[in-house]
Design a protein around this motif. Structure first.
Motif, mmCIF file in Angstrom:
data_model
loop_
_atom_site.group_PDB
_atom_site.id
_atom_site.type_symbol
_atom_site.label_atom_id
_atom_site.label_comp_id
_atom_site.label_asym_id
_atom_site.label_seq_id
_atom_site.Cartn_x
_atom_site.Cartn_y
_atom_site.Cartn_z
ATOM 1 N N GLY A 1 29.866 -4.096 -37.646
ATOM 2 C CA GLY A 1 28.931 -3.327 -36.839
ATOM 3 C C GLY A 1 27.583 -3.973 -36.605
ATOM 4 O O GLY A 1 26.718 -3.397 -35.964
ATOM 5 N N GLY A 2 27.354 -5.167 -37.122
ATOM 6 C CA GLY A 2 26.089 -5.855 -36.905
ATOM 7 C C GLY A 2 25.424 -6.212 -38.220
ATOM 8 O O GLY A 2 25.854 -5.786 -39.301
ATOM 9 N N ARG B 1 25.217 -9.165 -33.766
ATOM 10 C CA ARG B 1 26.559 -8.667 -34.020
ATOM 11 C C ARG B 1 27.603 -9.593 -33.407
ATOM 12 O O ARG B 1 27.312 -10.360 -32.478
ATOM 13 C CB ARG B 1 26.762 -7.241 -33.509
ATOM 14 C CG ARG B 1 27.065 -7.091 -32.033
ATOM 15 C CD ARG B 1 27.278 -5.618 -31.707
ATOM 16 N NE ARG B 1 27.653 -5.395 -30.318
ATOM 17 C CZ ARG B 1 28.902 -5.199 -29.919
ATOM 18 N NH1 ARG B 1 29.896 -5.205 -30.786
ATOM 19 N NH2 ARG B 1 29.172 -4.994 -28.640
ATOM 20 N N LEU B 2 28.796 -9.527 -33.970
ATOM 21 C CA LEU B 2 29.955 -10.210 -33.427
ATOM 22 C C LEU B 2 30.853 -9.171 -32.771
ATOM 23 O O LEU B 2 31.065 -8.089 -33.339
ATOM 24 C CB LEU B 2 30.751 -10.913 -34.532
ATOM 25 C CG LEU B 2 30.042 -11.954 -35.399
ATOM 26 C CD1 LEU B 2 30.995 -12.478 -36.466
ATOM 27 C CD2 LEU B 2 29.529 -13.098 -34.560
ATOM 28 N N THR C 1 16.269 4.427 -41.011
ATOM 29 C CA THR C 1 16.722 3.716 -39.817
ATOM 30 C C THR C 1 17.538 2.489 -40.212
ATOM 31 O O THR C 1 18.588 2.208 -39.619
ATOM 32 C CB THR C 1 15.521 3.297 -38.952
ATOM 33 O OG1 THR C 1 14.810 4.469 -38.540
ATOM 34 C CG2 THR C 1 15.977 2.532 -37.717
ATOM 35 N N ARG C 2 17.056 1.745 -41.210
ATOM 36 C CA ARG C 2 17.791 0.551 -41.651
ATOM 37 C C ARG C 2 19.154 0.935 -42.223
ATOM 38 O O ARG C 2 20.173 0.282 -41.929
ATOM 39 C CB ARG C 2 16.971 -0.210 -42.693
ATOM 40 C CG ARG C 2 17.693 -1.440 -43.297
ATOM 41 C CD ARG C 2 17.909 -2.512 -42.230
ATOM 42 N NE ARG C 2 18.744 -3.599 -42.698
ATOM 43 C CZ ARG C 2 18.293 -4.693 -43.327
ATOM 44 N NH1 ARG C 2 16.989 -4.831 -43.590
ATOM 45 N NH2 ARG C 2 19.120 -5.656 -43.675
ATOM 46 N N LEU C 3 19.206 1.977 -43.032
ATOM 47 C CA LEU C 3 20.491 2.379 -43.597
ATOM 48 C C LEU C 3 21.447 2.866 -42.516
ATOM 49 O O LEU C 3 22.659 2.605 -42.586
ATOM 50 C CB LEU C 3 20.288 3.462 -44.660
ATOM 51 C CG LEU C 3 19.580 3.014 -45.942
ATOM 52 C CD1 LEU C 3 19.426 4.192 -46.897
ATOM 53 C CD2 LEU C 3 20.316 1.869 -46.621
ATOM 54 N N ARG C 4 20.931 3.564 -41.491
ATOM 55 C CA ARG C 4 21.805 3.970 -40.385
ATOM 56 C C ARG C 4 22.362 2.744 -39.673
ATOM 57 O O ARG C 4 23.531 2.702 -39.296
ATOM 58 C CB ARG C 4 21.046 4.856 -39.395
ATOM 59 C CG ARG C 4 20.901 6.297 -39.829
ATOM 60 C CD ARG C 4 20.463 7.194 -38.673
ATOM 61 N NE ARG C 4 19.162 6.828 -38.147
ATOM 62 C CZ ARG C 4 18.004 7.270 -38.628
ATOM 63 N NH1 ARG C 4 17.993 8.086 -39.665
ATOM 64 N NH2 ARG C 4 16.863 6.912 -38.080
ATOM 65 N N ALA C 5 21.507 1.745 -39.481
ATOM 66 C CA ALA C 5 21.964 0.519 -38.826
ATOM 67 C C ALA C 5 23.041 -0.176 -39.643
ATOM 68 O O ALA C 5 23.941 -0.813 -39.091
ATOM 69 C CB ALA C 5 20.783 -0.424 -38.598
ATOM 70 N N GLU C 6 22.968 -0.039 -40.971
ATOM 71 C CA GLU C 6 23.913 -0.721 -41.860
ATOM 72 C C GLU C 6 25.107 0.154 -42.227
ATOM 73 O O GLU C 6 25.906 -0.228 -43.090
ATOM 74 C CB GLU C 6 23.199 -1.155 -43.145
ATOM 75 C CG GLU C 6 22.020 -2.080 -42.956
ATOM 76 C CD GLU C 6 22.398 -3.436 -42.389
ATOM 77 O OE1 GLU C 6 23.610 -3.718 -42.239
ATOM 78 O OE2 GLU C 6 21.481 -4.211 -42.070
ATOM 79 N N LEU D 1 29.868 -14.939 -41.261
ATOM 80 C CA LEU D 1 29.329 -13.741 -40.612
ATOM 81 C C LEU D 1 30.401 -12.685 -40.381
ATOM 82 O O LEU D 1 30.089 -11.504 -40.169
ATOM 83 C CB LEU D 1 28.681 -14.106 -39.279
ATOM 84 C CG LEU D 1 27.393 -14.927 -39.340
ATOM 85 C CD1 LEU D 1 26.984 -15.366 -37.939
ATOM 86 C CD2 LEU D 1 26.266 -14.151 -40.006
ATOM 87 N N SER D 2 31.657 -13.082 -40.438
ATOM 88 C CA SER D 2 32.748 -12.137 -40.164
ATOM 89 C C SER D 2 32.870 -11.061 -41.236
ATOM 90 O O SER D 2 33.595 -10.081 -41.048
ATOM 91 C CB SER D 2 34.074 -12.885 -40.026
ATOM 92 O OG SER D 2 34.480 -13.428 -41.275
ATOM 93 N N VAL D 3 32.173 -11.207 -42.377
ATOM 94 C CA VAL D 3 32.240 -10.145 -43.399
ATOM 95 C C VAL D 3 31.403 -8.939 -43.000
ATOM 96 O O VAL D 3 31.564 -7.857 -43.566
ATOM 97 C CB VAL D 3 31.785 -10.655 -44.788
ATOM 98 C CG1 VAL D 3 32.688 -11.763 -45.270
ATOM 99 C CG2 VAL D 3 30.326 -11.079 -44.791
ATOM 100 N N PHE D 4 30.506 -9.104 -42.027
ATOM 101 C CA PHE D 4 29.676 -7.982 -41.589
ATOM 102 C C PHE D 4 30.439 -7.112 -40.588
ATOM 103 O O PHE D 4 31.195 -7.614 -39.757
ATOM 104 C CB PHE D 4 28.385 -8.482 -40.944
ATOM 105 C CG PHE D 4 27.452 -9.148 -41.908
ATOM 106 C CD1 PHE D 4 26.739 -8.399 -42.831
ATOM 107 C CD2 PHE D 4 27.286 -10.525 -41.904
ATOM 108 C CE1 PHE D 4 25.872 -9.009 -43.726
ATOM 109 C CE2 PHE D 4 26.429 -11.143 -42.792
ATOM 110 C CZ PHE D 4 25.723 -10.388 -43.712
#
Length: 755
Positions: free
Chosen positions: A275-276, A321-322, A372-377, A270-273
């Protein structure tokens, strides 16, 4: 037999002041008023123990038979937990009964509070202890701290979150650094570095405390630079702290050891992500090699329970998120495992597939949700774009994100990413052709016509060379847009007509809907009577395909045309309908242009104050994007100039500037639209003002201007008195003032009188 103690208090003496968490203390005390078992959970180093002790100390009077701390952290044998509790309570065992039985007998009639600290490694034993005591002792209350809940009936849970940044986190840093370096000051010169430091430390009290010791000899800026290796930097904590609280790595090691092997493996991956992340991303990227995809959700739930992963929300989307510290720790473990490169490729491939799905299906239902999804990503997208192992994949991703860049409000970032990707991959590939089209669109919206023309020329050549119908359609449509923006309207008409035909042939009629809107706009501007018919055709086509973005644009064009022909009611109806759709997009550029049009309409109704505020909102959104109203063609510039002249003439220059300032306080498309559609709803405190103050300092300054005392401000904002005084001091330092009266005078001169 036992020797009872009439009242037992074993809460340790705190050697440092307790900073922040005023709301948390109040809420935990409220919960303790009705709950007999309350567990404080949270990530290691977040301050669970300190909060529990502060609450226990402040609640002493509610427990006349005593409050005491039972620290389970050093206990390794589950059978020794009850003995540790009895010993902490000063209960002397002189018989042969079990420690648990002795403790239950002693507390049977007592109204007392036990703080059971650090339960996470002995959950079963702690749960048995608490369950037995609460059953046998009706007046007993237990306040537990653990990285994982005890999981027994009647348990209430309070999640301890990191300190708020900047308010509480900055105050804690100032307090702790001042203790070891009395000359330390937070000023306007180092404020940005201090807030960045606290944000990079996730607002974790342990990390901030450890950082304070480093600031004996390093500057804030030096510490920020060295945080790339935070686990080497943040060591040397207080000798009075437990072993797991003396270094940041020790705290993380402890959490890691408490996880099962598969939980650790998922943590690493999960550490490759950044911002969430969403569940589908975790399942796609992290599954495989010991973790089946169907087990990812269960493992995630277990990591949430253990306070490793946090649940969060972004614009209504459920996400995980981490914290940065946990992420960096997992990334180090991932690098040691040899899986890092493989996981990063999977991460890039997932986000490329996501972006391409959005781009390919744009002209249909779900546009708002896609943005919205792209902003989150967004942070993950930047990580994926930063990889240099496959320049063609980077080009493809940068191109597929064209709606994120141009519709989602990330023009400057899109320009940087496309410039870099194109420079790194000059080969004449299909991916380059599409990236050139995306880059041309971005440059056009930034009014960089030279770059637009240069890139469109190359894209056109590649489209012909590769016989790519889609690229050819985009090129001719963007040439039409470029001609329109530069006022060459007669030239734009045939280009849009060709683009509509090309898009329809290549991808179907829905893909031509935005070109149809642009054709309608040009026809209206040139006085072509077919313009209204073309605009209505755009609305009908968009509705038929569940498309909303181009539909909003067409309604906007129809509104402008109706206003230009002297209609009073129809323009307002249509522009309101367009803005209602835009509300779901959070799109700064189109929102700004629609607000401009609404300003022109209401100015013609002699609502000059409202028009000035709308122009201020539009100006703020455009400035944040790095463009201005004059970039969108001479007709737009002319209408803007006429409106501005009429408003200044009616209000006077000072009142006009005041209206612009009020409108400019709406710093997001959603807020700007809310206040445009409901002009009576004005913000209680403007969120921006001239000067170097933060949003929180602006709130405090406004309340000072209203004559409120620090105590009144603290109550209104739910802050400690110390925090408010800290903000007032910062305001004085940044503005060069000595008194509250000077702050009030500055506020009135820049924002106008307060209510």
């Amino acid at each position: 037999m036992t020797v009872p103690v009439s009242r037992t208090d074993s809460l340790p003496q705190a050697f440092t002041t307790f900073v922040g968490r005023r709301h948390d203390i109040a809420e935990v005390r409220r919960l303790l008023g009705s709950a007999r078992l309350l567990t404080l959970t949270g990530v290691g180093g977040v301050g669970k123990t300190r909060l529990a002790l502060e609450v226990a100390t402040s609640a002493r009077n509610a427990f006349p038979d005593g409050t005491w701390l039972v620290d389970v952290g050093a206990v390794r044998d589950p059978s020794a937990v009850a003995t540790a509790a009895a010993t902490a309570g000063g209960i002397v065992d002189l018989g042969a009964r079990s420690a648990l039985g002795t403790l239950a007998e002693h507390l049977a009639e007592h109204r007392a509070l036990i703080v059971l600290d650090n339960c996470e490694h002995l959950l079963d034993a702690c749960a048995e202890l608490v369950g037995t005591l609460l059953s046998a002792c009706p007046e007993l209350t237990v306040l537990a701290t653990s990285r994982q809940t005890l999981g027994i009936a009647g348990e209430n849970v309070f999640t301890v979150l990191p300190l708020k940044v900047p308010d509480e986190a900055v105050e804690l840093l100032r307090d702790r650094v001042s203790a070891v370096r009395p000359d330390f000051r937070i000023t306007g010169a180092n404020w940005d570095a201090v807030t960045r430091l606290c944000a990079d430390l996730d607002g974790l009290p342990l990390a901030i405390e450890l950082t304070a010791s480093r600031l004996r000899t390093l500057t804030v800026e030096q510490v920020v630079e060295r945080l790339a290796d935070r686990f080497a930097l943040l060591t040397g904590g207080s000798r009075t702290a437990g072993p797991r609280q003396r270094t940041l790595r020790a705290a993380m090691d402890w959490s890691y050891e408490l996880c099962s092997p598969t939980e650790r493996l998922l943590w690493n991956r999960l550490s490759v992500f950044a911002g969430g992340f969403a569940l589908d991303a975790a399942e796609d990227v992290c599954a495989g090699e010991a973790i089946p995809a169907q087990e990812v959700l269960d493992l995630l739930d277990r990591l949430v329970v253990q306070s490793v992963v946090m649940l969060t929300e972004h614009e209504g989307l459920h996400r995980y998120r981490l914290l940065n510290t946990i992420r960096e720790y997992g990334r180090g473990r991932l690098a040691e495992s040899g899986e890092e490169e493989h996981l990063l490729r999977r991460h890039r491939d997932f986000h490329l597939a996501l972006a391409e799905r959005v781009a390919d299906g744009w002209y249909g239902p779900g546009q708002e949700e896609a943005l919205t999804r792209l902003r989150a990503e967004h942070s993950n997208l930047l990580v994926a774009l930063a990889r240099d192992d496959d320049p063609q994949a980077t080009l493809a991703l940068a191109a597929a994100l064209r709606f994120h860049w141009c519709v989602g409000g990330f023009l400057a970032e899109g320009r940087r990413q496309l410039d870099r990707a194109l420079a790194a991959a000059p080969e004449p590939t299909p991916a380059r052709a599409r990236a050139l089209c995306a880059a041309s669109w971005v440059a056009l919206l930034q009014a960089d016509h030279a770059a637009t023309d240069l890139w469109l020329t190359e894209a056109g050549e590649l489209g012909e060379l590769q016989d790519d119908q889609v690229v050819r359609a985009y090129v001719v449509g963007l040439r039409g847009s470029s001609a329109m923006f530069q006022g060459r309207l007669a030239e734009a008409v045939p280009l849009f007509e060709r683009a509509i035909a090309a898009h329809t042939a290549a991808e179907g009629e829905a893909s031509a809907v935005f070109q149809l809107f642009q054709l309608a706009a040009v026809q209206m501007c040139t006085g072509n009577p077919r313009g209204v018919e073309t605009g209505r055709q755009t609305v009908y086509l968009a509705q038929a395909h569940g498309e909303r973005w181009a539909r909003a644009h067409a309604l906007w064009a129809l509104s402008w045309d109706a206003w230009r022909h002297g209609d009073r009611e129809e323009p307002l109806v249509m522009i309101r309908a367009a803005l209602e759709i835009e509300r779901g997009f959070n799109e700064p550029l189109t929102t700004a242009l629609m607000l401009e049009t609404l300003a022109w309409i209401v100015a013609s109704h002699e609502e000059y104050e409202r028009a000035g505020r709308l122009m201020g909102s539009a100006r703020r959104l455009l400035r944040d994007l790095g463009v201005d109203i004059y970039a969108f063609g001479p007709r737009t510039a002319e209408d803007h100039g006429r409106c501005e002249e009429s408003v200044v003439r009616a209000l006077g220059p000072e009142a006009y500037e005041r209206a612009l300032s009020i409108g400019g306080s709406h710093d997001s498309p959603g807020r700007a639209i809310d206040h445009a559609l409901d002009p009576g709803a004005e913000p209680a405190v403007p969120v921006t003002a001239p000067g170097p103050l933060t949003p929180r300092e602006l709130e405090v300054a406004a309340m000072v201007a209203r004559g409120m005392s620090s105590r009144q401000i603290a109550a209104r904002l739910v802050l400690s008195l110390r925090t408010v005084d800290f903000h007032v001091g910062n305001i004085r330092t940044k503005l060069g003032f000595r008194t509250r009266a000077q702050i009030a005078g500055w506020w009135v001169s820049t924002q106008g009188p307060t209510e």
